[in-house]
Design a protein around this motif. Sequence first.
Motif, PDB file in Angstrom:
ATOM      1  N   SER A  91      44.853 -42.851 -25.287  1.00 37.66           N
ATOM      2  CA  SER A  91      45.174 -43.096 -26.700  1.00 37.66           C
ATOM      3  C   SER A  91      45.045 -44.547 -27.118  1.00 37.66           C
ATOM      4  O   SER A  91      45.263 -44.870 -28.289  1.00 37.66           O
ATOM      5  N   SER A  92      44.716 -45.451 -26.196  1.00 38.47           N
ATOM      6  CA  SER A  92      44.462 -46.831 -26.628  1.00 38.47           C
ATOM      7  C   SER A  92      42.974 -47.126 -26.480  1.00 38.47           C
ATOM      8  O   SER A  92      42.331 -46.643 -25.541  1.00 38.47           O
ATOM      9  N   ARG A  93      42.453 -47.915 -27.398  1.00 40.29           N
ATOM     10  CA  ARG A  93      41.002 -48.148 -27.410  1.00 40.29           C
ATOM     11  C   ARG A  93      40.513 -48.833 -26.146  1.00 40.29           C
ATOM     12  O   ARG A  93      39.373 -48.628 -25.726  1.00 40.29           O
ATOM     13  N   ASP A  94      41.413 -49.627 -25.513  1.00 39.09           N
ATOM     14  CA  ASP A  94      41.008 -50.290 -24.266  1.00 39.09           C
ATOM     15  C   ASP A  94      41.161 -49.375 -23.047  1.00 39.09           C
ATOM     16  O   ASP A  94      40.894 -49.779 -21.918  1.00 39.09           O
ATOM     17  N   GLY A  95      41.641 -48.155 -23.268  1.00 36.93           N
ATOM     18  CA  GLY A  95      41.737 -47.187 -22.169  1.00 36.93           C
ATOM     19  C   GLY A  95      42.949 -47.364 -21.281  1.00 36.93           C
ATOM     20  O   GLY A  95      43.077 -46.667 -20.271  1.00 36.93           O
TER      21      GLY A  95
END
Length: 181
Positions: free
Chosen positions: A101-105
């Motif tokens: 769920s975070s763009r940085d994974g």
Amino acid sequence: MAAAVSTPFSIPMLMILFITLVYQAYAQIPQPTDRETTYVFYLQDITRGPNATVAAVAGIKGRNWNFNTFGSVFVVDDPVTMGPSPGSTMVGRAQGLLVVSSRDGAYVNVVLSIVFNSWQFNGSTLELQGINRQNDNVRTVSVVSGSGQFRFARGYATLQTVAYDPPTARSTVRFTITLRT
Ligand SMILES: *[C@@H]1O[C@H](CO)[C@@H](O)[C@H](O)[C@H]1NC(C)=O
Ligand SMILES: *[C@@H]1O[C@H](CO)[C@@H](O)[C@H](O)[C@H]1NC(C)=O
């Protein structure tokens, strides 16, 4: 001759007054009404092969659907055991979804039900939800509710990976669940 000191209170009356005052002072201190209980379970996770307990089911088109890729969605059905060994007594299954769920994974949103199918909580469930910060040694998610013996449960669970075997893609995660009942 000195007059005897007179008091309107007899000794027993004074004692009763004293006990009443102490009791009232004590009654004003907030008393803990909640009891904390801690349970420890182990999730046995296999990420690939014929017996995989985790599967990628969705993700962003054209990207690898793995645990470090934003948007990857996994469905989970992990055995839950009493001890860290995969062969230890099974108490239930952890079923639900994991979403990167975070763009940085780095963060995974966790929605898991622990479905007890044996032992003293057979038929009950615990509902876990929260963010798993994958790079942290100890992660915390909330226990938001439950069913059966865990109705109205609330608390938190700490997650710690205690074993990982890359060749077989097996990992064991310790769940320490603290509930207020
Ligand atoms: C998968 O599970 C079956 C049944 O428990 C077992 O016989 C088999 O060896 C397992 N396969 C692998 C690759 O672990
Ligand atoms: C758990 O409950 C189910 C359904 O009530 C029952 O069939 C099963 O035998 C129980 N298992 C144990 C280990 O008590």
